[in-house]
Scaffold this motif. Structure first.
Motif, PDB file in Angstrom:
ATOM      1  N   GLY A  97      56.633  37.849  62.359  1.00 27.73           N
ATOM      2  CA  GLY A  97      58.232  37.449  62.199  1.00 27.73           C
ATOM      3  C   GLY A  97      59.254  38.338  60.954  1.00 27.73           C
ATOM      4  N   GLY A  98      58.661  38.948  60.417  1.00 29.71           N
ATOM      5  CA  GLY A  98      58.983  39.636  59.378  1.00 29.71           C
ATOM      6  C   GLY A  98      58.482  40.147  57.937  1.00 29.71           C
ATOM      7  N   THR A  99      59.088  39.772  56.618  1.00 27.39           N
ATOM      8  CA  THR A  99      58.732  40.325  55.601  1.00 27.39           C
ATOM      9  C   THR A  99      58.204  39.367  54.984  1.00 27.39           C
ATOM     10  N   LEU A 100      57.966  39.247  53.483  1.00 25.54           N
ATOM     11  CA  LEU A 100      57.397  38.347  52.528  1.00 25.54           C
ATOM     12  C   LEU A 100      57.628  39.575  51.444  1.00 25.54           C
ATOM     13  N   ALA A 101      58.508  39.124  50.322  1.00 27.06           N
ATOM     14  CA  ALA A 101      58.880  39.732  48.984  1.00 27.06           C
ATOM     15  C   ALA A 101      58.354  38.574  48.094  1.00 27.06           C
ATOM     16  N   TYR A 102      57.039  39.586  47.317  1.00 25.59           N
ATOM     17  CA  TYR A 102      56.461  38.709  46.091  1.00 25.59           C
ATOM     18  C   TYR A 102      56.439  39.687  44.831  1.00 25.59           C
ATOM     19  N   ALA A 103      55.816  38.981  43.883  1.00 30.61           N
ATOM     20  CA  ALA A 103      55.932  39.659  42.728  1.00 30.61           C
ATOM     21  C   ALA A 103      54.294  39.108  41.907  1.00 30.61           C
ATOM     22  N   SER A 104      53.664  39.348  41.273  1.00 31.47           N
ATOM     23  CA  SER A 104      52.728  38.382  40.704  1.00 31.47           C
ATOM     24  C   SER A 104      53.193  37.477  40.117  1.00 31.47           C
ATOM     25  N   ASP A 105      52.219  36.373  39.455  1.00 33.57           N
ATOM     26  CA  ASP A 105      52.945  35.040  39.032  1.00 33.57           C
ATOM     27  C   ASP A 105      52.273  35.438  37.278  1.00 33.57           C
ATOM     28  N   GLY A 106      52.808  36.375  35.918  1.00 39.67           N
ATOM     29  CA  GLY A 106      51.484  35.970  35.184  1.00 39.67           C
ATOM     30  C   GLY A 106      51.000  37.262  35.054  1.00 39.67           C
ATOM     31  N   GLU A 107      49.911  38.362  34.949  1.00 36.38           N
ATOM     32  CA  GLU A 107      49.144  38.941  35.326  1.00 36.38           C
ATOM     33  C   GLU A 107      47.556  38.776  35.806  1.00 36.38           C
ATOM     34  N   GLY A 108      47.449  39.678  36.574  1.00 37.16           N
ATOM     35  CA  GLY A 108      46.192  39.710  37.193  1.00 37.16           C
ATOM     36  C   GLY A 108      44.971  40.442  36.077  1.00 37.16           C
ATOM     37  N   THR A 109      44.265  40.049  36.071  1.00 37.60           N
ATOM     38  CA  THR A 109      43.173  40.629  35.605  1.00 37.60           C
ATOM     39  C   THR A 109      41.706  41.789  36.692  1.00 37.60           C
ATOM     40  N   ILE A 110      41.484  42.870  36.120  1.00 39.49           N
ATOM     41  CA  ILE A 110      40.019  43.610  36.624  1.00 39.49           C
ATOM     42  C   ILE A 110      38.987  43.925  35.887  1.00 39.49           C
ATOM     43  N   GLY A 111      38.516  43.923  36.374  1.00 36.10           N
ATOM     44  CA  GLY A 111      37.028  44.302  35.264  1.00 36.10           C
ATOM     45  C   GLY A 111      35.744  44.716  36.350  1.00 36.10           C
ATOM     46  N   GLU A 112      34.395  45.099  35.755  1.00 30.94           N
ATOM     47  CA  GLU A 112      33.479  45.029  35.652  1.00 30.94           C
ATOM     48  C   GLU A 112      33.281  44.256  36.629  1.00 30.94           C
ATOM     49  N   SER A 113      31.948  44.084  38.015  1.00 35.40           N
ATOM     50  CA  SER A 113      31.737  43.325  38.710  1.00 35.40           C
ATOM     51  C   SER A 113      29.920  43.436  39.057  1.00 35.40           C
ATOM     52  N   ALA A 114      29.255  42.509  39.456  1.00 34.36           N
ATOM     53  CA  ALA A 114      28.242  42.205  39.388  1.00 34.36           C
ATOM     54  C   ALA A 114      26.988  44.009  40.258  1.00 34.36           C
ATOM     55  N   ASP A 115      28.116  44.457  40.616  1.00 34.85           N
ATOM     56  CA  ASP A 115      27.799  45.546  41.614  1.00 34.85           C
ATOM     57  C   ASP A 115      28.762  46.960  40.716  1.00 34.85           C
ATOM     58  N   PRO A 116      27.709  47.273  40.435  1.00 36.08           N
ATOM     59  CA  PRO A 116      28.277  48.591  38.878  1.00 36.08           C
ATOM     60  C   PRO A 116      28.823  49.689  39.871  1.00 36.08           C
ATOM     61  N   SER A 117      29.324  49.453  41.234  1.00 36.62           N
ATOM     62  CA  SER A 117      30.166  50.680  42.131  1.00 36.62           C
ATOM     63  C   SER A 117      31.648  49.929  42.869  1.00 36.62           C
ATOM     64  N   LEU A 118      32.030  48.351  41.934  1.00 33.11           N
ATOM     65  CA  LEU A 118      32.578  47.607  42.392  1.00 33.11           C
ATOM     66  C   LEU A 118      33.043  47.410  41.502  1.00 33.11           C
ATOM     67  N   GLN A 119      34.518  47.101  41.570  1.00 34.12           N
ATOM     68  CA  GLN A 119      35.442  46.662  40.019  1.00 34.12           C
ATOM     69  C   GLN A 119      36.247  45.463  40.686  1.00 34.12           C
ATOM     70  N   TYR A 120      35.846  44.452  40.159  1.00 38.09           N
ATOM     71  CA  TYR A 120      36.689  42.997  40.861  1.00 38.09           C
ATOM     72  C   TYR A 120      37.214  42.455  39.819  1.00 38.09           C
ATOM     73  N   GLY A 121      38.944  41.399  40.542  1.00 38.82           N
ATOM     74  CA  GLY A 121      39.717  41.445  39.787  1.00 38.82           C
ATOM     75  C   GLY A 121      40.809  40.305  40.828  1.00 38.82           C
ATOM     76  N   HIS A 122      41.812  39.346  40.102  1.00 31.31           N
ATOM     77  CA  HIS A 122      42.228  38.130  41.337  1.00 31.31           C
ATOM     78  C   HIS A 122      43.747  38.176  40.311  1.00 31.31           C
ATOM     79  N   VAL A 123      44.882  38.004  41.558  1.00 30.86           N
ATOM     80  CA  VAL A 123      46.150  37.888  41.042  1.00 30.86           C
ATOM     81  C   VAL A 123      46.353  36.525  41.747  1.00 30.86           C
ATOM     82  N   VAL A 124      47.338  36.056  40.906  1.00 33.69           N
ATOM     83  CA  VAL A 124      48.491  34.752  41.747  1.00 33.69           C
ATOM     84  C   VAL A 124      49.745  35.594  41.793  1.00 33.69           C
ATOM     85  N   ARG A 125      50.165  35.571  43.778  1.00 25.58           N
ATOM     86  CA  ARG A 125      51.645  35.844  43.940  1.00 25.58           C
ATOM     87  C   ARG A 125      52.411  35.114  43.595  1.00 25.58           C
ATOM     88  N   ARG A 126      53.892  35.517  43.389  1.00 25.67           N
ATOM     89  CA  ARG A 126      54.900  34.613  43.465  1.00 25.67           C
ATOM     90  C   ARG A 126      55.464  34.682  44.639  1.00 25.67           C
TER      91      ARG A 126
END
Length: 138
Positions: A71-100
């Motif tokens: 139906g169209g496009t949604l524009a967004y920006a992070s609401d504050g800062e997201g984070t990324i770092g190590e995960s329980a699996d050494p081959s993956l980085q894991y993160g999260h972000v809230v988008r406005r």
């Protein structure tokens, strides 16, 4: 006021946007399953997300981008800062972000709301992004 909700799994890649690696480009897609609001899926086989991510040296980042739906496009920006770092699996980085949600085009013109993203990035720069969203349309 119309409220739309979705939960989608986006998959794709992350690549450097500039030579210094200070900006990253995210390109992912999510297939549509049953039960989605038609404004999301009608006229498109998948949702496509394109974003620019600006990481810092402390595992945080800001992001802005857009998601193309049927139906169209949604524009967004992070609401504050997201984070990324190590995960329980050494081959993956894991993160999260809230988008406005900051508006959009087509059926999403004037849209507001929030997208919550929990993601992993593998050694091969492949990304899996689980999104849950609430969108308000005027």
């Amino acid at each position: 006021m119309k409220e739309i909700r979705y939960q989608l799994l986006f998959e794709g890649k992350v690549s450097p946007e500039d030579e210094m690696g200070t900006r990253m480009r995210v390109e992912t897609r999510a297939s549509f399953g049953p039960g989605l609001d038609p404004v999301l899926s009608t006229g498109a086989p998948a949702a496509v997300l394109e974003a620019i991510v600006e990481p810092d040296e402390f595992g945080r980042f800001t992001e802005h981008g857009e998601i193309v739906f049927g139906g169209g496009t949604l524009a967004y920006a992070s609401d504050g800062e997201g984070t990324i770092g190590e995960s329980a699996d050494p081959s993956l980085q894991y993160g999260h972000v809230v988008r406005r949600i900051e508006g959009g085009t087509g059926a999403f013109e004037g849209a507001t709301g929030t997208i919550v993203s929990v993601f992993t990035v593998g050694e091969n720069a492949m990304m899996r992004d689980s999104q849950s969203a609430v969108i308000f349309l005027a």
